[in-house]
Design an enzyme around this catalytic site. Sequence first.
Site, short mmCIF file in Angstrom:
data_model
loop_
_atom_site.label_atom_id
_atom_site.label_comp_id
_atom_site.label_asym_id
_atom_site.label_seq_id
_atom_site.Cartn_x
_atom_site.Cartn_y
_atom_site.Cartn_z
N TYR A 1 -11.26 19.95 -14.67
CA TYR A 1 -11.83 18.56 -14.88
C TYR A 1 -13.02 18.51 -13.89
O TYR A 1 -12.91 18.91 -12.75
CB TYR A 1 -10.71 17.35 -14.39
CG TYR A 1 -11.25 15.94 -14.41
CD1 TYR A 1 -11.64 15.62 -15.79
CD2 TYR A 1 -11.21 15.43 -13.35
CE1 TYR A 1 -12.22 14.33 -15.48
CE2 TYR A 1 -11.87 14.38 -12.99
CZ TYR A 1 -12.34 13.48 -14.23
OH TYR A 1 -12.81 12.40 -14.32
N LYS B 1 -4.31 8.95 -19.33
CA LYS B 1 -4.33 9.33 -20.44
C LYS B 1 -3.14 9.15 -21.17
O LYS B 1 -2.88 8.07 -21.67
CB LYS B 1 -4.49 10.83 -20.11
CG LYS B 1 -5.83 11.28 -19.38
CD LYS B 1 -7.26 11.19 -20.06
CE LYS B 1 -8.34 10.82 -18.96
NZ LYS B 1 -8.54 12.23 -18.14
N ARG C 1 0.88 -1.27 -0.10
CA ARG C 1 0.17 0.03 0.00
C ARG C 1 0.91 1.47 -0.12
O ARG C 1 0.53 2.30 -0.44
CB ARG C 1 -0.98 0.03 1.16
CG ARG C 1 -1.73 1.33 1.27
CD ARG C 1 -3.07 1.26 1.89
NE ARG C 1 -3.02 0.66 3.20
CZ ARG C 1 -2.52 1.18 4.35
NH1 ARG C 1 -2.30 2.51 4.40
NH2 ARG C 1 -2.37 0.45 5.49
N ASP D 1 -2.72 20.57 -12.65
CA ASP D 1 -3.09 19.33 -13.45
C ASP D 1 -2.26 19.60 -14.70
O ASP D 1 -2.76 20.46 -15.62
CB ASP D 1 -4.45 19.37 -13.69
CG ASP D 1 -5.12 18.00 -14.30
OD1 ASP D 1 -4.32 17.51 -14.98
OD2 ASP D 1 -5.83 17.62 -13.78
C1 LIG Z 1 -9.08 12.38 -16.65
C2 LIG Z 1 -8.81 13.65 -15.93
C3 LIG Z 1 -8.69 13.50 -14.78
C4 LIG Z 1 -9.02 12.27 -13.74
O1 LIG Z 1 -8.21 11.42 -13.93
P1 LIG Z 1 -8.96 9.83 -13.79
O2 LIG Z 1 -7.48 8.88 -14.01
O3 LIG Z 1 -9.78 9.55 -14.60
O4 LIG Z 1 -9.08 9.77 -12.48
C5 LIG Z 1 -8.15 14.58 -14.23
N1 LIG Z 1 -7.91 15.72 -14.81
C6 LIG Z 1 -7.84 15.97 -16.22
C7 LIG Z 1 -7.53 16.82 -16.84
C8 LIG Z 1 -8.32 14.51 -16.76
O5 LIG Z 1 -8.48 14.63 -18.22
#
Ligand SMILES: *Cc1c(COP(=O)(O)O)cnc(C)c1O
Length: 386
Positions: free
Chosen positions: A106, A203, A53, A178
């Site tokens: 997001y 992504k 973990r 982000d």
């Molecule tokens: C998809 C996304 C997230 C969330 O990520 P997950 O892996 O789906 O939890 C956060 N920020 C952006 C810009 C995203 O496109």
Amino acid sequence: MDITQILHSYAEEGFSYNPVSVPIYETSIFSFKNFEEFQNSLLNEFEAHLYSRGKNPTAEVVEKKLAALEKAEDAKLFASGIAAVSAATMAFLKSGDHVVCVKDAYGWTSKLFSQYLKRFDVQVTFVEGIDPEDFIKNTKPNTKLFFLESPTTFTFRLQDLVQVANFARQNNIKTVIDNTWATPVFQNPIELGIDLVVHSASKYIGGHSDVVAGVVIGKKEDIRHIFNTEFMNIGATIGPFEAWLLLRGLRTIHVRMQGHMENTLKVIEYLQTVPEVEEIFYPFYSKHPQYELAKKQMKGGSGLLSIKLNVKSLENVITFTNTLKIFRRAVSWGGYESLVMPYAATNRDGLTEKNKMIRLHIGLENPDLLINDLQNAFQAMKKVKL
Ligand SMILES: *Cc1c(COP(=O)(O)O)cnc(C)c1O
């Protein structure tokens, strides 16, 4: 270090038998020779191989590579991107604090600040963020954190990272960005003065639409603090196999991103000529209002863009979406494949201005095939009888 060295060999030494591919350490626990080693590990879980973990050797390889890619000291993988966003922000907030966050972050990030953290009496101000003054003007004595996402989701607005980071530093405000869209290949916010970078690794870092994961990257001291609070307490840990999938995806991120950018610029060249496209939202489109800033703080653009359709009925949007064959109708993005996501599918509000927006992910297919697919969809859309 050259990017290919980071991606192809860095942090991969020390495994038994000198394997070329990093082993998947599918183990929950690690054992100790004696009491003393056991005690040392229990008292320093951040550094020790004690329990998966906390720390796992397969995940660690990926963490070291991602830290190096972002030119940072340390990184921690999470079970999802939103787990990474939540941990990186909540670890530095308490009841009574105030946050300035960009509008159109997001969706679940916006909900974290507008709904979830309200329960813990954290206040938030949402700003467009195009002008650094948006952050400066809205700073209060209890402002503890700026949350950035550059570019923003669907609307592709940028923040000036150097200016926002400078102001934040002078005022003891933590900055979290982000960086999912640009990836570490095209934007390194820590070099520009931002404290913490988060990515949805689901992504481009994974890159194959087969894994959900996230990462927080920053100074070792900050990563240690996050580890000892939200990371271990909420426990959104990545599994060793998912970490390995990220490693496999990362091997090619530099060539994939180049391919996404080239294809996207070709598709935009075509979209520019389509009368039914009212607006194109993409930071490296020469008519983007912040094109100069994009070039200043990013080395390139990825495969995600939005367009606004010039249409009179929701039927047009629906027909456009349904006619596409290569572009698949799905959420998320960042894999090798092209996707379409109409904003109108997120609500039942009819033809609002926002519901004329379509998000496209440009994959690594032959761009001529993609353009042909779009041409067919625009043609079918025009034929809709109203
Ligand atoms: C998809 C996304 C997230 C969330 O990520 P997950 O892996 O789906 O939890 C956060 N920020 C952006 C810009 C995203 O496109």
